[in-house]
Write an enzyme that holds these catalytic residues in place. Sequence first.
Site, PDB file in Angstrom:
ATOM      1  N   ASP A  62      40.618  29.280  43.079  1.00 34.15           N
ATOM      2  CA  ASP A  62      40.512  28.039  42.808  1.00 34.15           C
ATOM      3  C   ASP A  62      41.677  27.314  41.893  1.00 34.15           C
ATOM      4  O   ASP A  62      42.086  26.192  42.203  1.00 34.15           O
ATOM      5  CB  ASP A  62      39.143  27.829  41.956  1.00 34.15           C
ATOM      6  N   GLY A  63      42.189  28.239  41.135  1.00 29.74           N
ATOM      7  CA  GLY A  63      43.464  27.606  40.319  1.00 29.74           C
ATOM      8  C   GLY A  63      44.725  27.402  41.387  1.00 29.74           C
ATOM      9  O   GLY A  63      45.435  26.197  41.229  1.00 29.74           O
TER      10      GLY A  63
END
Length: 283
Positions: A62-63
Site C-alpha cells: 500500500d505504501g
Amino acid sequence: MFVKVLLVPNYSRPEAVEGAGALAEHLEGRGVEVRWAHDKKRYPDRIVDAADVGLVVSLGGDGTLLRAARIVGYAEIPVMGISYGHLGFLTCGGPDELLASVDDALDGGMHASRRATLDVELEAEASDGTLVTERRFALNDLSLGHGAKGDMIVFDVEVSGHHIDRLRGDGFVVATATGSTGYALAAGGPIVTPGFAGMVCVPVAPHTIMARAFLTAPSDVVEIKINPERDVQRLFFADGQPILGDCKGLRATVRRGRGDLILLDHSSKSFYESVSRVFYGQA
C-alpha cells in the site's frame, strides 16, 4: 492505440522489480510505451512526470500505491496496484495476476473506484522564528503528531468556520474514506465505504472521554489551529510522510482535493472483500 504506462515498483523488493521487468517486456510486446518511476531512496529529489500517461501500475504494498497516488495527484489517471507487500489493502491482486490484470485494465475490463483526495495547506514556525507554508496532496490522511518527547499538544478544531472543540492530546487525523482503514482506524475511527466523499476526523489519545471521531460533508473545510504557547514539537504528516521537517506546526487547513484518484480493481465488492480478508481473517 495503446496508452503509455508508468511503472512504480518498490525497489527494496527484488521480486517487485523483477515483476515490473516482466510486465514491461509484456507491454512492449503489445506496442505499449513503458516508463519507470525512479528509486526515490537513491534519487529523492527527482520528479516523476506522468502528464501524458494513461495508466499507472504500482508493484509493492500500500505504501508503493500511495507513492503512485502522489505522482498522479489530482490528474485522475487510473492507478492499479499489484501486491508484493504485507497488507495490500488497496491493491487488486498478487504477482500471479499481474499480466492478466494489466491486460484487463488496458482493455477496459477493470472496475474503476473513485476515491476522494485531500488538499492540505500548512503553516509552521521554523527554528529561526520565520513562518513557512506548504501545500500537499494526500490520498489517505493528514495527521498532526507530537515528537519523540511525547509532549501533549493543545489545539482547536474548526469545521467550515464553526468551532468544534479545544483538544489536548497526542494529535489529530483528518482522513478520506480510503484512509479510514489506516491511521484513523488505529486511532479509533470507523471504517468508511470508499463512496463516502467527506472527511473522517479522529482525535489521537485525547485527554478527555468526551472527544469522539466525526464525519464531515464533502464541501466542508477542516482547520486545526495549534496553541503556540506550549513549547512542544508539533509535526505534520501527509500519508505518513513528514512535512516541513522539524518546524513547529501552527495550522492545517484540509479540504477535499480538486480531483479524485481513479483506483482500478476487479469489482465493486473489492473493498468489502479486503475488509473481510485484512481485518477479520477471511479468505
